[in-house]
Motif scaffolding. Structure first.
Motif, PDB file in Angstrom:
ATOM      1  N   PRO A  82       0.800  -1.236   0.000  1.00 51.97           N
ATOM      2  CA  PRO A  82       0.000   0.000   0.000  1.00 51.97           C
ATOM      3  C   PRO A  82       0.831   1.283   0.000  1.00 51.97           C
ATOM      4  CG  PRO A  82      -0.885  -1.567   1.571  1.00 51.97           C
ATOM      5  CD  PRO A  82       0.393  -2.147   1.065  1.00 51.97           C
ATOM      6  N   ASP A  83       2.009   1.278   0.606  1.00 52.46           N
ATOM      7  CA  ASP A  83       2.816   2.495   0.670  1.00 52.46           C
ATOM      8  C   ASP A  83       3.860   2.583  -0.430  1.00 52.46           C
ATOM      9  OD1 ASP A  83       4.198   0.341   1.669  1.00 52.46           O
ATOM     10  OD2 ASP A  83       5.266   1.482   3.176  1.00 52.46           O
ATOM     11  N   GLU A  84       3.792   1.716  -1.453  1.00 58.45           N
ATOM     12  CA  GLU A  84       4.773   1.701  -2.527  1.00 58.45           C
ATOM     13  C   GLU A  84       4.168   2.216  -3.829  1.00 58.45           C
ATOM     14  OE1 GLU A  84       7.685  -2.024  -1.498  1.00 58.45           O
ATOM     15  OE2 GLU A  84       5.901  -2.418  -2.675  1.00 58.45           O
ATOM     16  N   GLN A  85       5.044   2.706  -4.675  1.00 59.01           N
ATOM     17  CA  GLN A  85       4.630   3.095  -6.018  1.00 59.01           C
ATOM     18  C   GLN A  85       5.444   2.256  -7.019  1.00 59.01           C
ATOM     19  OE1 GLN A  85       5.257   7.258  -6.525  1.00 59.01           O
ATOM     20  NE2 GLN A  85       3.586   7.838  -5.170  1.00 59.01           N
ATOM     21  N   ILE A  86       4.795   1.858  -8.075  1.00 61.63           N
ATOM     22  CA  ILE A  86       5.483   1.074  -9.119  1.00 61.63           C
ATOM     23  C   ILE A  86       5.884   2.036 -10.219  1.00 61.63           C
ATOM     24  CG2 ILE A  86       5.229  -0.732 -10.846  1.00 61.63           C
ATOM     25  CD1 ILE A  86       3.225  -2.077  -9.033  1.00 61.63           C
ATOM     26  N   ILE A  87       7.163   2.014 -10.555  1.00 59.84           N
ATOM     27  CA  ILE A  87       7.700   2.842 -11.623  1.00 59.84           C
ATOM     28  C   ILE A  87       8.167   1.918 -12.731  1.00 59.84           C
ATOM     29  CG2 ILE A  87       9.455   4.514 -12.276  1.00 59.84           C
ATOM     30  CD1 ILE A  87       9.464   5.417  -9.343  1.00 59.84           C
ATOM     31  N   ILE A  88       7.680   2.162 -13.929  1.00 59.38           N
ATOM     32  CA  ILE A  88       8.052   1.332 -15.079  1.00 59.38           C
ATOM     33  C   ILE A  88       8.876   2.185 -16.022  1.00 59.38           C
ATOM     34  CG2 ILE A  88       7.210  -0.027 -17.022  1.00 59.38           C
ATOM     35  CD1 ILE A  88       4.667  -0.535 -15.381  1.00 59.38           C
ATOM     36  N   PHE A  89      10.081   1.748 -16.299  1.00 62.00           N
ATOM     37  CA  PHE A  89      10.975   2.447 -17.214  1.00 62.00           C
ATOM     38  C   PHE A  89      10.800   1.888 -18.612  1.00 62.00           C
ATOM     39  CE2 PHE A  89      13.019   2.772 -13.074  1.00 62.00           C
ATOM     40  CZ  PHE A  89      13.285   4.134 -13.001  1.00 62.00           C
ATOM     41  N   THR A  90      10.668   2.776 -19.583  1.00 62.58           N
ATOM     42  CA  THR A  90      10.584   2.343 -20.980  1.00 62.58           C
ATOM     43  C   THR A  90      11.717   2.991 -21.757  1.00 62.58           C
ATOM     44  OG1 THR A  90       9.126   4.172 -21.542  1.00 62.58           O
ATOM     45  CG2 THR A  90       8.074   2.115 -20.878  1.00 62.58           C
ATOM     46  N   ASP A  91      12.111   2.334 -22.809  1.00 59.46           N
ATOM     47  CA  ASP A  91      13.207   2.854 -23.637  1.00 59.46           C
ATOM     48  C   ASP A  91      12.714   3.789 -24.694  1.00 59.46           C
ATOM     49  OD1 ASP A  91      15.080   1.422 -22.245  1.00 59.46           O
ATOM     50  OD2 ASP A  91      14.913  -0.329 -23.540  1.00 59.46           O
TER      51      ASP A  91
END
Length: 91
Positions: A82-91
């Motif tokens: 609940p206290d995390e954020q997902i960061i997705i890196f794209t090229d």
């Protein structure tokens, strides 16, 4: 003259048997080499299957581990705490 013909015939028969024996031995050597290659391939398959079995047994043995459940939720389901954020890196 008769003994020379018998002697020559005997030599031809012996030579033919020798050629047949050499041919059979060479054929057997080829079969042995093929069987050894197949054995090595099957041993590699057995080792891979044993590793898979060990991994599956480990998964079963540790299926109640909260850290393992968390790792599975993150990696397989893309979930986050609940206290995390997902960061997705794209090229």
């Amino acid at each position: 003259m008769r003994t020379k013909r018998a002697s020559l015939l005997t030599k031809i028969v012996v030579l033919a048997l020798l050629v047949a024996a050499v041919t059979a031995v060479l054929d057997l050597q080829g079969q042995i080499a093929a069987a050894e290659a197949q054995k090595a391939e099957l041993e590699a398959q057995v080792a891979a299957q044993e590793q898979t079995n060990a991994d599956l047994q480990d998964a079963v043995d540790h299926s109640d581990d909260p850290e393992r459940k968390e790792d599975l939720a993150r990696s397989k389901l893309g979930l986050a705490a609940p206290d995390e954020q997902i960061i997705i890196f794209t090229d």
